[in-house]
Design a protein around this motif. Sequence first.
Motif, mmCIF file in Angstrom:
data_model
loop_
_atom_site.group_PDB
_atom_site.id
_atom_site.type_symbol
_atom_site.label_atom_id
_atom_site.label_comp_id
_atom_site.label_asym_id
_atom_site.label_seq_id
_atom_site.Cartn_x
_atom_site.Cartn_y
_atom_site.Cartn_z
ATOM 1 N N ASP A 80 17.988 -6.984 -91.890
ATOM 2 C CA ASP A 80 17.011 -6.175 -91.164
ATOM 3 C C ASP A 80 17.259 -4.672 -91.249
ATOM 4 O OD1 ASP A 80 15.625 -8.422 -90.241
ATOM 5 O OD2 ASP A 80 16.928 -8.635 -88.495
ATOM 6 N N THR A 81 18.507 -4.262 -91.441
ATOM 7 C CA THR A 81 18.870 -2.848 -91.309
ATOM 8 C C THR A 81 18.627 -2.094 -92.610
ATOM 9 O OG1 THR A 81 20.587 -3.528 -89.752
ATOM 10 C CG2 THR A 81 20.702 -1.283 -90.596
ATOM 11 N N THR A 82 17.795 -1.063 -92.543
ATOM 12 C CA THR A 82 17.385 -0.345 -93.746
ATOM 13 C C THR A 82 18.566 0.288 -94.475
ATOM 14 O OG1 THR A 82 15.266 0.135 -92.696
ATOM 15 C CG2 THR A 82 15.821 1.422 -94.648
ATOM 16 N N LYS A 83 19.458 0.957 -93.762
ATOM 17 C CA LYS A 83 20.606 1.613 -94.404
ATOM 18 C C LYS A 83 21.477 0.601 -95.128
ATOM 19 C CE LYS A 83 21.077 5.647 -91.385
ATOM 20 N NZ LYS A 83 21.974 6.354 -90.433
ATOM 21 N N VAL A 84 21.645 -0.568 -94.518
ATOM 22 C CA VAL A 84 22.449 -1.624 -95.136
ATOM 23 C C VAL A 84 21.770 -2.123 -96.403
ATOM 24 C CG1 VAL A 84 23.266 -3.997 -94.827
ATOM 25 C CG2 VAL A 84 23.615 -2.302 -93.016
ATOM 26 N N LYS A 85 20.451 -2.313 -96.351
ATOM 27 C CA LYS A 85 19.710 -2.784 -97.520
ATOM 28 C C LYS A 85 19.857 -1.807 -98.686
ATOM 29 C CE LYS A 85 15.677 -4.965 -96.697
ATOM 30 N NZ LYS A 85 15.969 -6.394 -96.629
ATOM 31 N N ILE A 86 19.809 -0.521 -98.389
ATOM 32 C CA ILE A 86 19.923 0.498 -99.425
ATOM 33 C C ILE A 86 21.307 0.467 -100.057
ATOM 34 C CG2 ILE A 86 19.995 3.004 -99.808
ATOM 35 C CD1 ILE A 86 17.720 3.151 -97.648
ATOM 36 N N GLU A 87 22.347 0.345 -99.251
ATOM 37 C CA GLU A 87 23.712 0.304 -99.791
ATOM 38 C C GLU A 87 23.954 -0.956 -100.607
ATOM 39 O OE1 GLU A 87 26.063 2.771 -99.811
ATOM 40 O OE2 GLU A 87 24.251 3.827 -99.139
ATOM 41 N N MET A 125 27.536 -0.638 -92.541
ATOM 42 C CA MET A 125 27.908 0.114 -93.741
ATOM 43 C C MET A 125 29.363 -0.152 -94.139
ATOM 44 S SD MET A 125 25.111 1.664 -94.511
ATOM 45 C CE MET A 125 25.269 3.200 -95.388
ATOM 46 N N ALA A 126 30.231 -0.273 -93.163
ATOM 47 C CA ALA A 126 31.638 -0.545 -93.447
ATOM 48 C C ALA A 126 31.798 -1.909 -94.099
ATOM 49 C CB ALA A 126 32.462 -0.468 -92.159
ATOM 50 N N TRP A 127 31.032 -2.870 -93.619
ATOM 51 C CA TRP A 127 31.095 -4.219 -94.210
ATOM 52 C C TRP A 127 30.624 -4.191 -95.663
ATOM 53 C CZ3 TRP A 127 27.043 -7.060 -96.211
ATOM 54 C CH2 TRP A 127 27.388 -8.340 -96.667
ATOM 55 N N VAL A 128 29.520 -3.514 -95.947
ATOM 56 C CA VAL A 128 29.018 -3.434 -97.329
ATOM 57 C C VAL A 128 30.073 -2.819 -98.243
ATOM 58 C CG1 VAL A 128 27.249 -2.472 -98.856
ATOM 59 C CG2 VAL A 128 26.614 -3.253 -96.571
ATOM 60 N N ALA A 129 30.752 -1.796 -97.750
ATOM 61 C CA ALA A 129 31.741 -1.089 -98.567
ATOM 62 C C ALA A 129 32.915 -1.987 -98.958
ATOM 63 C CB ALA A 129 32.249 0.137 -97.815
ATOM 64 N N GLN A 130 33.307 -2.889 -98.067
ATOM 65 C CA GLN A 130 34.511 -3.676 -98.353
ATOM 66 C C GLN A 130 34.255 -5.092 -98.850
ATOM 67 O OE1 GLN A 130 35.887 -6.481 -96.373
ATOM 68 N NE2 GLN A 130 33.906 -6.591 -95.323
ATOM 69 N N PHE A 131 33.014 -5.598 -98.704
ATOM 70 C CA PHE A 131 32.750 -6.993 -99.073
ATOM 71 C C PHE A 131 32.715 -7.154 -100.591
ATOM 72 C CE2 PHE A 131 30.132 -10.763 -99.844
ATOM 73 C CZ PHE A 131 30.749 -11.668 -98.998
#
Length: 213
Positions: free
Chosen positions: A114-121, A95-101
């Motif tokens: 693969d990670t559902t929370k990451v896909k949603i973000e 999640m931290a990576w998605v926020a800053q990339f």
Amino acid sequence: MDLRFERCAMLFGEENFAKIQQAKILILGVGGVGSYALDCLWRSGVSDITIIDYDRYDETNQNRQIGAEAVGELKTKTLKKLYPTITPIHQKMDMAWVAQFDFEPYDLIIDAADTTKVKIEIAKKCYKKLIMSTGSAKRFDSSKIEVASIWKSHGDALARKIRNELKRAKFDRNFTVVFSPEEDQCKEKGSCVAVTGAFGLTICSEAIKRIVQ
């Protein structure tokens, strides 16, 4: 023209093929789905592809992943050898990576993570550019694969979970998903490259359509 792409140019026409060659694409996850999307895009003339993955190959990847004979090697490192023009990033996607990339420089984002929370973000952050893979495990009938808006996907547990979480977040924007309503054929994460690879190839086809239209 490079003879490698002569038949691509014949198919798409010079103007559209130029668009394909100029496209800048990001692939998140290069496993059973993402590695085939990468191969298809690269062979279709896209050279500016960035891949992000954190894993190393193990023996259980060999039934479905391009490059998986390099057991123990980083996926990003091995795929860079196979596809020399790509940019590999060895990075854990959380999640931290998605926020800053910074997703802005890319024309298209292919989510094969693969990670559902990451896909949603990722969907919330870059839905306009997104083509997302949902569940491809536990299936072997590639004829069941479909492409639709996330809101019109059906018969897939991962897609349903993503829809439900987005509804809770009051997110109602459209983005494209590749999914299969085929019933699960096993309880564990059994997989067949006939489906995982076909997911990747379907994503590639959708990406090309977006680029040339």
